[in-house]
Design a protein around this motif. Structure first.
Motif, PDB file in Angstrom:
ATOM      1  N   LEU A 704       0.096  -1.286   0.108  1.00  0.00           N
ATOM      2  CA  LEU A 704       0.221  -0.195   0.216  1.00  0.00           C
ATOM      3  C   LEU A 704       0.768   1.188   0.275  1.00  0.00           C
ATOM      4  O   LEU A 704       0.735   1.925  -0.694  1.00  0.00           O
ATOM      5  N   SER A 705       2.172   1.105   0.648  1.00  0.00           N
ATOM      6  CA  SER A 705       2.820   2.776   1.272  1.00  0.00           C
ATOM      7  C   SER A 705       3.278   3.040  -0.309  1.00  0.00           C
ATOM      8  O   SER A 705       3.744   3.671  -0.068  1.00  0.00           O
ATOM      9  N   SER A 708       1.648   4.999  -2.508  1.00  0.00           N
ATOM     10  CA  SER A 708       1.258   6.340  -1.932  1.00  0.00           C
ATOM     11  C   SER A 708       1.864   6.981  -2.129  1.00  0.00           C
ATOM     12  O   SER A 708       2.936   6.289  -2.913  1.00  0.00           O
ATOM     13  N   PRO A 709       2.058   8.828  -2.729  1.00  0.00           N
ATOM     14  CA  PRO A 709       2.441   9.613  -3.135  1.00  0.00           C
ATOM     15  C   PRO A 709       3.753   9.766  -0.985  1.00  0.00           C
ATOM     16  O   PRO A 709       3.358   9.405  -0.442  1.00  0.00           O
ATOM     17  N   THR A 710       4.953   9.788  -1.692  1.00  0.00           N
ATOM     18  CA  THR A 710       5.696   9.461  -0.242  1.00  0.00           C
ATOM     19  C   THR A 710       5.735  11.011   0.060  1.00  0.00           C
ATOM     20  O   THR A 710       5.675  11.764  -0.837  1.00  0.00           O
ATOM     21  N   VAL A 711       5.540  10.777   2.082  1.00  0.00           N
ATOM     22  CA  VAL A 711       5.551  12.264   2.119  1.00  0.00           C
ATOM     23  C   VAL A 711       6.939  12.645   2.693  1.00  0.00           C
ATOM     24  O   VAL A 711       7.827  11.861   2.637  1.00  0.00           O
ATOM     25  N   ALA A 712       6.830  13.605   2.199  1.00  0.00           N
ATOM     26  CA  ALA A 712       8.530  14.194   2.446  1.00  0.00           C
ATOM     27  C   ALA A 712       9.054  14.068   2.497  1.00  0.00           C
ATOM     28  O   ALA A 712      10.370  14.229   3.180  1.00  0.00           O
TER      29      ALA A 712
END
Lengths: 713, 514
Positions: A704-705, A708-712
């Motif tokens: 899932l991760s 997803s857009p990676t948290v910056a």
């Protein structure tokens, strides 16, 4: 107590020809056995706890010698134990922390000292005075004077300390006065050696019982015998003591080659004095001093002739006496005046009236004395200049460091069950406004320090509730009293609980129950679950409280902060009058860790499943305001520089010492602080199911991760 | 002189922190000296200091063996003496500083062995911003006020090797050869103690052979700066490098990268638009971009305010599990379960509601006194599939963020602050810098956040606004803002801020009366 002292116990068996190596207080314990003591008792407290701990573990040896050892309920009970030596020629010793313990014991001591003793009675006090002390600062000296007891203050090295134990018994017997052996903290903890002697079988003991009862009205503290006893002290006992001290050279006179000046010093300060003199070039490392010195291993009573002989023909004599009032200096002045000896007595003129005589205080005191009274032949100018230089150099170093070196005050240990109680109080304070907290003695007293700053008064051990009796009726809201389980059994259940019940007081009491007297080294209490031999006990604080008629009684696990807040709020706001008691229950974490560490290690070694819990802070969620630290203060909840390039303030961080008690997370929850805390449960020696679950979960999360857009950040 | 002997004991102090095993180290030293046959004395005041306080163990070893002394006994001291210490062993750097402060470390005789790591004291930890003591001072003092200083972050060495710091320090002590014992005596002392002998000998050897060459680094727990994320859009990178001076670029690139990840590229573009405005004014008053850079740092933080969505984003980030595993020391093959402590309340609920609805609900809650009452304590197992999905669901609310109540509130507040920065910038660059810095007050969650915002507002109204209107001079205002901010950060209850603001208002009123 989870500690074992078996190793120390073996040293108690040493005999003639053996060398004893160990701590001062252990040496004193050994000396008691060498003196043929029949019974020993006491109440724990730094720095003499060790004496009791070791004897607690020495049962076989004590059985052989027939010695009775008693863990007393408090110092008053310990003092009362010495009654055995009033009528019978048996030697006994008791011990406690002074001056607080002596205060508690003083009723018994006064009666004991008035009656006088036949067998040697020795009180070993740990004189907790000075910079490392945890108690109010007063001298035991006053007690010796007012009750007419001998006071020994031996040189702080094992041969003298142990010799003085034996002398204390003999002195007591020669004078019918009890003897107090005063040992400062550092002397108790000093590690050194002395030549051991064989232990002595007591005259009477559990193995050889006293055959007949003695009744002697002159020994009973009841008029008119008490008047006779008071006279007996002056007419017989004091002269006998002075004669014994002089005849046996208990005080040591060390002559130097400078005739004009001399120094009189309490035995306990002798080593510090010698080091100071060496720094001035006036003594060497073997105790050879150019200035004559009179070392008072017995500081009460004083031997007037000895003082006069020492001072006669000297111009000035320095008296090195720690603490106030300066009883010794005053007495010396009086002796010299009466004997018409004209040496000038210098004492508190160059030494500070109050406080411990550290090496620095000694240097400065000697400086003051020598700069004024050193005879011309003793050229001290150069050395005085060197000392000046020493301190101005230090000023230079201090300039580099500035005034901001962080203070390191004592606090609750990592995982301490007492911390969350005060977190709860702080949280409730926000809601109900500041309360008056009537605090008590124990680890919980540290709440008065940062970050909690909780606790308005401390009146003595077990006196938390009693000390609210005057204020509570006139205070706008309920006063919260605190008492540890140690204080409860020491006296708090009568001085506090029974009194509050009998008076119908509307009061709130928090009993901090951690299972031990933790602050003194985890000694067991009547309410500890098991005794030293692992047998279950059937005494509990709850039962006592119920027996005393307390109806509002709640037990709350300390780590449940939300429940604690709720229960405290209820206690503070309920319409119900009378005494409301909350037992805050949580085992001392240090003791717990000591207990479970080997258990866990064994489980892991055996390949058994074990779940370890640890807390952490998501540093990107933490904004660095440190509210959590202000409400917890756990040593393992610290700070670290933020790895976020945009943040300059350090963020909260849980270090590796974390024992997983969960207080940080609970505080954050109860005070609604932030969502940064997490608990990580690490499964060691996982089983099949653990591994299967983990593989599924981590697989799904990874899947899932990655989408997803990676948290910056 | 008069037959006095010159021999003196070698004196050693161990400065440590309570509960961290300074006592064990002292015991080893005593045992080593005892094995070698030298008279040794140690003492301590463990008392209450045992519990996290500063502890001191003091040891003297007499360099003539008991056999050679032939019955003579040296008199050994129980207190460390000012100017009289040969070796100082500090297991933490500030404790070395304390020893120097007390005069127990002097250039004529003291060899200082210190681990340069810091264990922060409560005053440093509980500060609302950054209360850490300046380690540079410790380095200066250690270099200048010792005969020789052996400095290194030995805790890191200990952790890296899985040994105890004490054992390493003991090895270093043996290595410097200032005590009369032989290496075998030191090792024997560890062996005799019978506790964790293997690892302690290992640690001892590391210390014994440790090379102190080279400058010790200032070591705080490792800082790994994140650097740019993969989401930094090329177009915006180009804008940063072409529109802004070089001194701003590092921070601005960070900001752009963060905001693109936080929301989207358009949001990051707004960030740069806002900063362009500030740079324009700064250029016009002859600035070099310093104010813009600092504003860029604070603006990025303000624009990436921590709402529920953000927290969920961070807690469901791909690298989080690995990071936690490393932090808590989970070994390979050891599953972990992570439980997150969350306690959302009305504020958090409103933060994700549409603006109008959120505003109504907040004001209702305010009127009813509900704001702090309805919090829902959650222990979210975020390593379970359902737990993780819940986080992802929340994080997914990101696409509606622009419509939320919290978003609109934050943007209003940010715009107002930026207006202040611009206004003050045309008056004075230092006043503008101080105004920028005020953003540091707004942090935390829940009540902490509200309190910070409140303090920020007070300073705006009572200092910045009067400065902008000319009621107080810019010089006074600059100091006043700095003082007020320091006061706001110095005590959580805000009493000191009130005092400082009261002082400032006297000046303002005084000026108005003139």
């Amino acid at each position: 107590m989870e500690r074992s002292f078996k190793k120390e116990v073996t040293t108690l068996r040493l005999g003639d020809g053996d060398m004893f190596h160990g701590e001062g207080i252990l040496g004193v314990t050994k000396a008691l056995l060498q003196s043929g003591v029949s019974y020993v008792g006491g109440y724990q407290g730094a720095p003499i706890s060790h004496l009791m701990d070791v004897l607690s573990d020495a049962k076989p040896l004590l059985d052989e010698l027939g010695i009775h050892f008693e863990v007393c309920a408090n110092e008053a009970s310990a003092a009362a134990m010495l009654a055995a030596s009033v009528n019978y020629p048996i030697r006994g010793a008791v011990t406690w922390k002074s001056v607080v313990g002596t205060n508690v014991a003083s009723d018994g001591l006064s009666n004991l000292a008035s009656a006088g003793v036949k067998g040697g009675a020795v009180i070993v006090v740990g004189e907790d005075y000075g910079e490392g002390s945890s108690i109010i600062q007063e001298r035991t000296h006053a007690f010796a004077m007012k009750s007419t007891m001998c006071l020994l203050d031996p040189r702080p090295e094992l041969p003298t300390m142990t010799r003085m134990v034996e002398e204390a018994f003999k002195l007591s017997e020669a004078s019918n006065m009890p003897s107090v052996l005063e040992l400062r903290i550092r002397a108790c903890h000093v590690y050194g050696h002395f030549d051991a002697k064989d232990n002595v079988n007591p005259l009477y003991s559990r193995n050889n019982k006293i055959p007949a009862a003695e009744f002697d009205f002159s020994r009973v503290c009841l008029p008119p015998a008490t008047y006779t006893q008071e006279k007996h002290k002056i007419e017989h006992r004091l002269p006998a003591a002075i004669k014994y001290i002089a005849d046996n050279n208990l005080n040591e006179r060390l002559d130097g080659d400078v005739p004009e000046i001399g120094i009189i010093v309490q035995g306990g300060i002798y080593n510090t004095l010698m080091r100071g003199l060496r720094q001035f070039g006036l003594a060497d490392s073997y105790g050879k001093s150019r200035i004559s010195t009179l070392v008072m291993n017995v500081t009460y009573p004083m031997v007037p002739d000895e003082i006069a002989d020492f001072c006669v023909s000297k111009d000035a004599v320095l008296v090195v006496e720690e603490g106030q009032p300066e009883f010794i200096e005053q007495a010396i002045n009086a002796i010299l005046r009466k004997k018409d000896v004209n040496a000038k007595i210098i004492g508190k003129d160059v030494f500070p009236m109050a406080g411990e005589y550290t090496s620095e205080v000694m240097l400065k005191g000697l400086y003051g004395f020598l700069s004024k009274y050193a005879p011309a032949g003793l050229n001290v100018k150069t050395v005085l200049a060197e000392i000046d230089q020493l301190f101005s150099d230090r000023d230079g170093a201090r300039e580099i460091l500035g005034d901001g070196l962080p203070l390191r005050t004592p606090s609750f240990c990592t995982g301490c069950p007492e911390r969350p109680i005060f977190s709860a109080l702080k949280i409730l304070e926000k809601e109900l406004g500041p309360a008056h907290i009537s605090a008590d003695i124990g680890c919980h007293t540290f709440a008065a320090l940062p970050p909690f700053n909780v606790g308005n008064t401390v009146m003595g051990y077990g006196l938390g509730l009693a000390s609210s009796a005057g204020l509570a009726p006139s205070f706008h809201k309920r006063v919260i009293s605190i008492m540890g389980d140690g204080g409860f059994w020491h006296n708090g259940m009568t001085s506090g609980v029974a009194a509050a019940q009998a008076n119908g007081n509307d009061a709130v009491l928090l009993v901090v129950k951690n299972g031990y007297t933790s602050a003194t080294g985890w000694q067991l209490l009547p309410s500890s679950l098991r005794d030293r031999n692992g047998n279950k006990r059937d005494m509990s604080i709850e039962k006592v409280l119920r027996g005393f008629g307390v109806r509002w009684l709640k037990t709350v696990r300390t780590y449940s902060i939300a429940r604690m807040v709720k229960t405290l709020r209820k206690a503070m706001t309920t319409a119900e009058g009378g005494l409301k008691v909350i037992i805050a229950d949580g085992e001392c974490q240090l003791a717990r860790q000591r207990r479970i560490k080997p258990e866990v290690a064994k489980r892991l070694k055996d390949g058994k499943r074990d779940v370890r819990s640890r807390f952490g802070v998501d540093e990107d969620v933490c904004t660095g305001d440190h509210s959590c630290i202000r409400l917890s203060g756990c040593p393992s909840l610290t700070i670290k520089p933020s790895s976020d390039p945009l943040r300059t303030d350090p963020v909260a961080h849980v270090n590796n010492d974390c024992v997983g008690c969960g207080v940080c997370g609970e505080v954050s929850h109860a005070a609604v602080l932030c969502p940064s805390f997490f608990e990580a449960r690490i499964v060691r020696n996982p089983n099949f199911l653990d591994r299967l679950l983990w593989n599924i979960r981590s697989g799904v999360i990874a899947l899932l991760s990655s989408k997803s857009p990676t948290v910056a950040s | 002189m008069s037959g006095l002997d010159d021999t003196r004991p070698t004196t050693l102090q161990v400065s440590a922190i309570g509960g961290e095993g300074g006592g064990v180290l002292a015991t080893w030293v005593v045992a080593a000296a005892q094995r070698a046959g030298y008279p040794v004395q140690s003492t301590s005041i463990p008392g209450v200091a045992q519990r996290t306080g500063a502890t001191v163990y003091y040891i003297e070893v007499f360099p003539v063996s008991i056999a050679d002394l032939a019955g003579k006994r040296p008199v050994m001291a129980l207190y460390p003496g000012v100017g009289d210490i040969d070796i100082m062993l500090a297991s933490e750097f500030a404790e070395a500083g304390r020893a120097i402060f007390n005069g127990f470390v002097t250039p004529d005789r003291t060899y200082l062995i210190a681990s340069t790591h810091r264990v922060y004291a409560i005053g440093e930890r509980s500060d609302m911003a950054d209360g850490r003591y300046d380690v540079e001072r410790l380095f200066d003092a250690a270099r200048e006020r010792t005969k020789h200083a052996y400095l290194a972050d030995l805790r890191q060495v200990a952790e890296a090797n899985g040994v105890s710091l004490n054992a390493i320090l003991f090895g270093v002590l043996a290595g410097i050869g200032q005590l009369p014992m032989a290496v075998a005596d030191y090792k024997g002392a560890i062996e005799d103690s019978g506790i964790a002998v293997g690892t302690n000998i290992e640690g001892f050897e590391i210390g014994l052979n440790f090379s102190f060459s080279g400058e010790p680094e200032i070591t705080d727990p490792i800082i790994e700066k994140n650097g740019l994320g993969p989401t930094t859009p090329e177009a915006l990178k180009f804008r940063v490098s072409s529109e802004f001076p070089e001194s701003c670029q590092t921070i601005l690139l960070e900001g752009v990268s963060r905001l693109a990840g936080y929301q989207d590229i358009a949001y990051a573009a707004v960030y740069l638009d806002r900063l362009s405005g500030i740079l324009g004014i700064e250029n016009s008053v002859g600035g070099d971009g310093t104010v813009t850079a600092e504003a860029g740092r604070q603006l990025a933080l303000r624009m990436s305010y921590e709402d529920v969505i953000r927290v969920a984003q961070l807690k469901s980030a791909g690298d989080r599990l690995d990071r936690i595993r490393e932090e808590v020391g989970a070994k390979d093959g050891e599953p972990i379960v992570v439980v997150d402590y969350l306690k959302p309340g009305i504020d958090e609920l409103c933060s994700v509601l549409p603006a109008g609805l959120g505003r109504s609900l907040i004001s209702l809650a305010e009127r009813q006194g509900w704001r702090d009452r309805f919090n829902c304590g959650l222990y979210l197992k975020s390593t379970t599939v359902t737990g993780y999905l819940r986080l992802r669901l929340l994080a997914g609310l990101r696409r509606w963020r622009r419509g939320t109540f919290r978003y609109s509130e934050e943007q209003i507040s940010i715009e107002a602050w930026l207006e202040d920065v611009k206004g003050t910038l045309s008056l004075s660059r230092s006043l503008a810098t101080e105004t920028v810095e005020c953003a540091r007050l707004i942090k935390g969650y829940g009540e902490t956040h509200r309190r910070g915002t409140e303090n920020f507002k007070l300073i705006r109204e009572q200092v910045i606004a009067p400065a902008l209107s000319g009621a107080i001079s810019t010089d006074i205002a600059t100091d006043a803002v700095a003082n007020a901010r320091a006061a706001a950060l110095s005590d959580p209850d805000g009493t000191r801020l009130d005092d400082v603001l009261a002082e400032i208002s006297k000046v303002t009123i005084g000026n108005a009366a003139e």
